[in-house]
Design a protein around this motif. Structure first.
Motif, PDB file in Angstrom:
ATOM      1  N   PRO A 199       0.849  -1.198   0.000  1.00 35.52           N
ATOM      2  CA  PRO A 199       0.000   0.000   0.000  1.00 35.52           C
ATOM      3  C   PRO A 199       0.880   1.242   0.000  1.00 35.52           C
ATOM      4  O   PRO A 199       1.837   1.338   0.774  1.00 35.52           O
ATOM      5  CB  PRO A 199      -0.808  -0.133   1.290  1.00 35.52           C
ATOM      6  CG  PRO A 199      -0.002  -1.037   2.165  1.00 35.52           C
ATOM      7  CD  PRO A 199       0.748  -1.954   1.265  1.00 35.52           C
ATOM      8  N   CYS A 200       0.523   2.204  -0.851  1.00 36.66           N
ATOM      9  CA  CYS A 200       1.442   3.317  -1.048  1.00 36.66           C
ATOM     10  C   CYS A 200       0.735   4.495  -1.699  1.00 36.66           C
ATOM     11  O   CYS A 200      -0.426   4.411  -2.086  1.00 36.66           O
ATOM     12  CB  CYS A 200       2.618   2.884  -1.930  1.00 36.66           C
ATOM     13  SG  CYS A 200       2.135   2.204  -3.535  1.00 36.66           S
ATOM     14  N   ASN A 201       1.459   5.593  -1.813  1.00 36.08           N
ATOM     15  CA  ASN A 201       1.048   6.734  -2.618  1.00 36.08           C
ATOM     16  C   ASN A 201       1.785   6.576  -3.942  1.00 36.08           C
ATOM     17  O   ASN A 201       2.915   7.038  -4.105  1.00 36.08           O
ATOM     18  CB  ASN A 201       1.405   8.046  -1.923  1.00 36.08           C
ATOM     19  CG  ASN A 201       0.659   9.233  -2.502  1.00 36.08           C
ATOM     20  OD1 ASN A 201      -0.246   9.082  -3.315  1.00 36.08           O
ATOM     21  ND2 ASN A 201       1.030  10.427  -2.075  1.00 36.08           N
ATOM     22  N   ASP A 202       1.163   5.880  -4.903  1.00 29.59           N
ATOM     23  CA  ASP A 202       1.868   5.340  -6.051  1.00 29.59           C
ATOM     24  C   ASP A 202       1.962   6.343  -7.197  1.00 29.59           C
ATOM     25  O   ASP A 202       1.336   6.184  -8.250  1.00 29.59           O
ATOM     26  CB  ASP A 202       1.174   4.049  -6.514  1.00 29.59           C
ATOM     27  CG  ASP A 202       2.073   3.164  -7.358  1.00 29.59           C
ATOM     28  OD1 ASP A 202       3.271   3.497  -7.479  1.00 29.59           O
ATOM     29  OD2 ASP A 202       1.587   2.143  -7.878  1.00 29.59           O
ATOM     30  N   HIS A 203       2.794   7.343  -6.985  1.00 24.78           N
ATOM     31  CA  HIS A 203       3.068   8.355  -8.012  1.00 24.78           C
ATOM     32  C   HIS A 203       4.443   8.947  -7.722  1.00 24.78           C
ATOM     33  O   HIS A 203       4.789   9.159  -6.547  1.00 24.78           O
ATOM     34  CB  HIS A 203       1.999   9.458  -7.996  1.00 24.78           C
ATOM     35  CG  HIS A 203       2.075  10.364  -9.176  1.00 24.78           C
ATOM     36  ND1 HIS A 203       2.987  11.392  -9.266  1.00 24.78           N
ATOM     37  CD2 HIS A 203       1.357  10.408 -10.334  1.00 24.78           C
ATOM     38  CE1 HIS A 203       2.833  12.034 -10.420  1.00 24.78           C
ATOM     39  NE2 HIS A 203       1.836  11.447 -11.084  1.00 24.78           N
ATOM     40  N   PRO A 204       5.259   9.215  -8.753  1.00 24.35           N
ATOM     41  CA  PRO A 204       6.626   9.688  -8.499  1.00 24.35           C
ATOM     42  C   PRO A 204       6.724  11.037  -7.821  1.00 24.35           C
ATOM     43  O   PRO A 204       7.803  11.399  -7.319  1.00 24.35           O
ATOM     44  CB  PRO A 204       7.244   9.735  -9.914  1.00 24.35           C
ATOM     45  CG  PRO A 204       6.093   9.758 -10.857  1.00 24.35           C
ATOM     46  CD  PRO A 204       5.008   8.977 -10.179  1.00 24.35           C
ATOM     47  N   ALA A 205       5.630  11.800  -7.765  1.00 22.06           N
ATOM     48  CA  ALA A 205       5.683  13.111  -7.113  1.00 22.06           C
ATOM     49  C   ALA A 205       5.830  13.002  -5.595  1.00 22.06           C
ATOM     50  O   ALA A 205       6.215  13.976  -4.945  1.00 22.06           O
ATOM     51  CB  ALA A 205       4.437  13.918  -7.452  1.00 22.06           C
TER      52      ALA A 205
ATOM     53  N   SER B  12      13.204  13.439  -9.914  1.00 15.93           N
ATOM     54  CA  SER B  12      11.999  12.715 -10.335  1.00 15.93           C
ATOM     55  C   SER B  12      10.993  13.678 -10.938  1.00 15.93           C
ATOM     56  O   SER B  12      10.902  14.839 -10.536  1.00 15.93           O
ATOM     57  CB  SER B  12      11.374  11.994  -9.138  1.00 15.93           C
ATOM     58  OG  SER B  12      12.271  11.039  -8.602  1.00 15.93           O
ATOM     59  N   ILE B  13      10.229  13.177 -11.891  1.00 10.24           N
ATOM     60  CA  ILE B  13       9.243  14.045 -12.540  1.00 10.24           C
ATOM     61  C   ILE B  13       8.034  14.270 -11.632  1.00 10.24           C
ATOM     62  O   ILE B  13       7.612  13.382 -10.902  1.00 10.24           O
ATOM     63  CB  ILE B  13       8.804  13.463 -13.896  1.00 10.24           C
ATOM     64  CG1 ILE B  13       8.338  12.009 -13.762  1.00 10.24           C
ATOM     65  CG2 ILE B  13       9.941  13.581 -14.906  1.00 10.24           C
ATOM     66  CD1 ILE B  13       7.800  11.404 -15.038  1.00 10.24           C
ATOM     67  N   THR B  14       7.493  15.469 -11.711  1.00 14.08           N
ATOM     68  CA  THR B  14       6.315  15.831 -10.929  1.00 14.08           C
ATOM     69  C   THR B  14       5.041  15.274 -11.547  1.00 14.08           C
ATOM     70  O   THR B  14       4.096  14.923 -10.835  1.00 14.08           O
ATOM     71  CB  THR B  14       6.221  17.363 -10.801  1.00 14.08           C
ATOM     72  OG1 THR B  14       7.444  17.857 -10.235  1.00 14.08           O
ATOM     73  CG2 THR B  14       5.060  17.780  -9.917  1.00 14.08           C
ATOM     74  N   ARG B  15       5.015  15.198 -12.884  1.00 19.59           N
ATOM     75  CA  ARG B  15       3.872  14.641 -13.613  1.00 19.59           C
ATOM     76  C   ARG B  15       4.403  13.800 -14.764  1.00 19.59           C
ATOM     77  O   ARG B  15       5.452  14.101 -15.339  1.00 19.59           O
ATOM     78  CB  ARG B  15       2.956  15.759 -14.143  1.00 19.59           C
ATOM     79  CG  ARG B  15       2.267  16.569 -13.027  1.00 19.59           C
ATOM     80  CD  ARG B  15       1.266  15.737 -12.253  1.00 19.59           C
ATOM     81  NE  ARG B  15       0.571  16.503 -11.216  1.00 19.59           N
ATOM     82  CZ  ARG B  15       0.912  16.481  -9.927  1.00 19.59           C
ATOM     83  NH1 ARG B  15       1.956  15.763  -9.529  1.00 19.59           N
ATOM     84  NH2 ARG B  15       0.205  17.175  -9.052  1.00 19.59           N
ATOM     85  N   TRP B  16       3.655  12.767 -15.133  1.00 16.73           N
ATOM     86  CA  TRP B  16       4.130  11.831 -16.153  1.00 16.73           C
ATOM     87  C   TRP B  16       4.313  12.491 -17.517  1.00 16.73           C
ATOM     88  O   TRP B  16       5.080  11.985 -18.355  1.00 16.73           O
ATOM     89  CB  TRP B  16       3.182  10.642 -16.261  1.00 16.73           C
ATOM     90  CG  TRP B  16       3.372   9.653 -15.155  1.00 16.73           C
ATOM     91  CD1 TRP B  16       2.511   9.391 -14.126  1.00 16.73           C
ATOM     92  CD2 TRP B  16       4.504   8.799 -14.942  1.00 16.73           C
ATOM     93  NE1 TRP B  16       3.039   8.429 -13.289  1.00 16.73           N
ATOM     94  CE2 TRP B  16       4.258   8.047 -13.775  1.00 16.73           C
ATOM     95  CE3 TRP B  16       5.698   8.596 -15.637  1.00 16.73           C
ATOM     96  CZ2 TRP B  16       5.163   7.105 -13.283  1.00 16.73           C
ATOM     97  CZ3 TRP B  16       6.611   7.661 -15.149  1.00 16.73           C
ATOM     98  CH2 TRP B  16       6.331   6.932 -13.987  1.00 16.73           C
TER      99      TRP B  16
END
Length: 482
Positions: free
Chosen positions: A191-197, A349-353
């Motif tokens: 379980p996670c906050n699954d986004h590179p931001a 890391s990118i903020t948005r894809w």
């Protein structure tokens, strides 16, 4: 990320990846009677309710990640049994509320959730699709740190049949698991906050049958602890990391450790099927890491290396500190690409894809630089050969504009790299490489956007560059060279 395929110009591989996920199984345990969370923004489900969004706010991937909090650390205490393919344990998520929260979400695909606590007190929870919605006993105040513990288990269900990649996430293998999660497969195993931001540090304590090896990010916290039929491996990544870069790849491996010539610890591992490649993987990873440190700035992490597993994924992924190569012998160019990502994609890391070219364009350009460094065509010659392909489909795909079902299109890699060569020609070598080193230094361990890079490029060079970036990143046509 690279997809292994032949190319016209080099043995390097142009990359690709993946989109999508399937529905998850419902959990048992306590449930919440309140309404399902919204896709974005803050939703009031009832009087006085303030709910963290069910998406982090990425318009092209609205269901990825979550809002309302920022994760600081993941502590994963897990056990995996290869014969039954059962993964179970407790994920401890330490976060800070960025708004008042009466409820918040975590991303989780599949599994049975047995219990959830917030700051040690049992919370109610509900499942809807890949969302685990948690309602703590008391409201979490804005700015407060809190800890969520999720006790869960079941058989991991990786993402399959994605448009670019095939299978990713937690992938069971004949002797363990191959774990590569870009772009949104981390939720297939924790379980996670699954986004590179939303980046965080990680502790991994993973128990497996004795005789198997667990390979995770960062460094071992001590000697693996044997307990009869099982052994527990404890790893720590103390630098911020995006969830898609996390791994607990496990199975039977031959391992070689040491240091680069510059003194950076190296960890290389190969499945017995690829034992012949162990020395090459170790030596090349060490050499490439030291070289990029002179080009891009100091290496941002505490160790380097790589892993070759026997799962035939056909791709490589830049998992932080330990790139993974799935079922093939990586050549120097592929290793150069994945290790360049340690700067471009991992540290920055990118903020948005939609800004993925900042990862893949830079790593592809690094391949061109590595080829030139080792006696092959110059980066300028490689650019010329690609530019000569007037009818290439990449001219119809502007790499700075996200296409969610084809995000990892070749254009993101090649036109992204070509953008950097055009920029280098415009501002000159010294200014260009000064810019790159400033870019990696100013944003070390942070999150970046294309706008950030353009602003820095213009301030460093003293030149307006909007026309260049507009033509190469945002127009669906072959740019004219000045």
């Amino acid at each position: 990320m690279q997809l292994k395929r032949p190319t016209r110009l080099t043995t390097a591989v142009l990359s690709a990846a993946m989109i999508g996920a399937s529905a998850c199984a419902p959990s048992d345990g306590a449930t919440m009677p309140s309404a399902a969370p919204a896709a974005s923004g803050t939703q009031a489900a009832g009087a006085g309710d303030t709910i963290g969004a069910a998406g982090i706010g990425d318009p092209d991937f609205p269901k990825d990640g979550n809002g309302g909090y920022d994760v600081a650390h993941y502590g994963l205490k897990l056990a995996y049994d290869p014969p039954t393919k059962n993964l179970s344990g407790v994920a401890n998520v330490t976060a800070k509320a960025v708004q008042e929260l009466t409820r918040f979400n975590l991303d989780l695909h599949g599994f049975t959730v047995r219990r959830v606590t917030v700051d040690g007190r049992q919370a109610t929870f509900a499942r809807e699709g890949d969302e685990l919605a948690v309602k703590p006993v008391t409201t979490i105040k804005k700015g407060a740190s809190f800890q969520v513990a999720v006790d869960y288990g079941g058989r991991p269900d990786p993402v399959r049949n994605s448009s670019n990649l095939g299978t990713y996430g937690f992938i069971p293998t004949k002797d363990g698991a191959f774990v590569t999660s870009e772009p949104n497969g981390a939720k297939t195993w924790f379980p996670c906050n699954d986004h590179p931001a939303d980046k965080a540090t990680f502790d991994f304590d993973v128990t497996v049958p004795t005789g198997l090896t667990v390979i995770a990010n960062g460094e071992l916290r001590g000697v693996p602890v044997k307990g009869g039929p099982t052994t527990t491996f404890s790893w720590r990544e103390s630098h911020p990391m995006a969830t898609y870069l996390a791994t607990i790849t496990l199975g039977r491996f031959d391992v070689k450790t040491g240091k680069t010539a510059a003194g950076i610890p190296v960890y290389a591992a190969t499945d017995p099927e690829f034992r012949r490649q162990l020395d090459f993987l170790y030596t090349t990873s060490a050499k490439v890491t030291d070289h990029w440190s002179t080009v891009f700035g100091p290496y941002p992490f505490s160790s380097t290396g790589g892993v070759i597993d026997d799962f035939s994924s056909g791709y490589a992924l830049e998992n932080q500190t330990k790139p993974m190569y799935g079922g093939f012998d990586p050549d120097q160019s592929i290793i150069a690409h994945e290790l360049a990502h340690q700067w471009f994609g991992d540290s920055l890391s990118i903020t948005r894809w939609k800004d993925l070219w900042l990862n893949e364009g830079f790593a592809t350009y690094a391949e061109w630089l590595w080829t030139e460094q080792n006696g092959g065509p110059t980066a300028a010659k490689t650019f010329e050969d690609y530019y000569a392909a007037k009818n290439s489909p990449m001219w119809r795909y502007p790499p700075g504009v996200a296409q969610r079902h084809d995000l990892f299109n070749t254009s993101v890699y090649i036109r992204g790299a070509m953008t950097l060569q055009v920029l280098r020609d415009r501002i000159g070598d010294k200014t260009f490489f000064d810019l790159i080193r400033t870019w990696t230094s100013q944003h070390k361990y942070g999150s970046v956007t294309t706008a950030d890079f353009i602003k820095l490029a213009e301030s460093t060079s003293g030149k307006p560059l909007g026309d260049l970036f507009n033509a190469w990143l945002y127009k669906a046509e072959r740019p004219t060279l000045r």
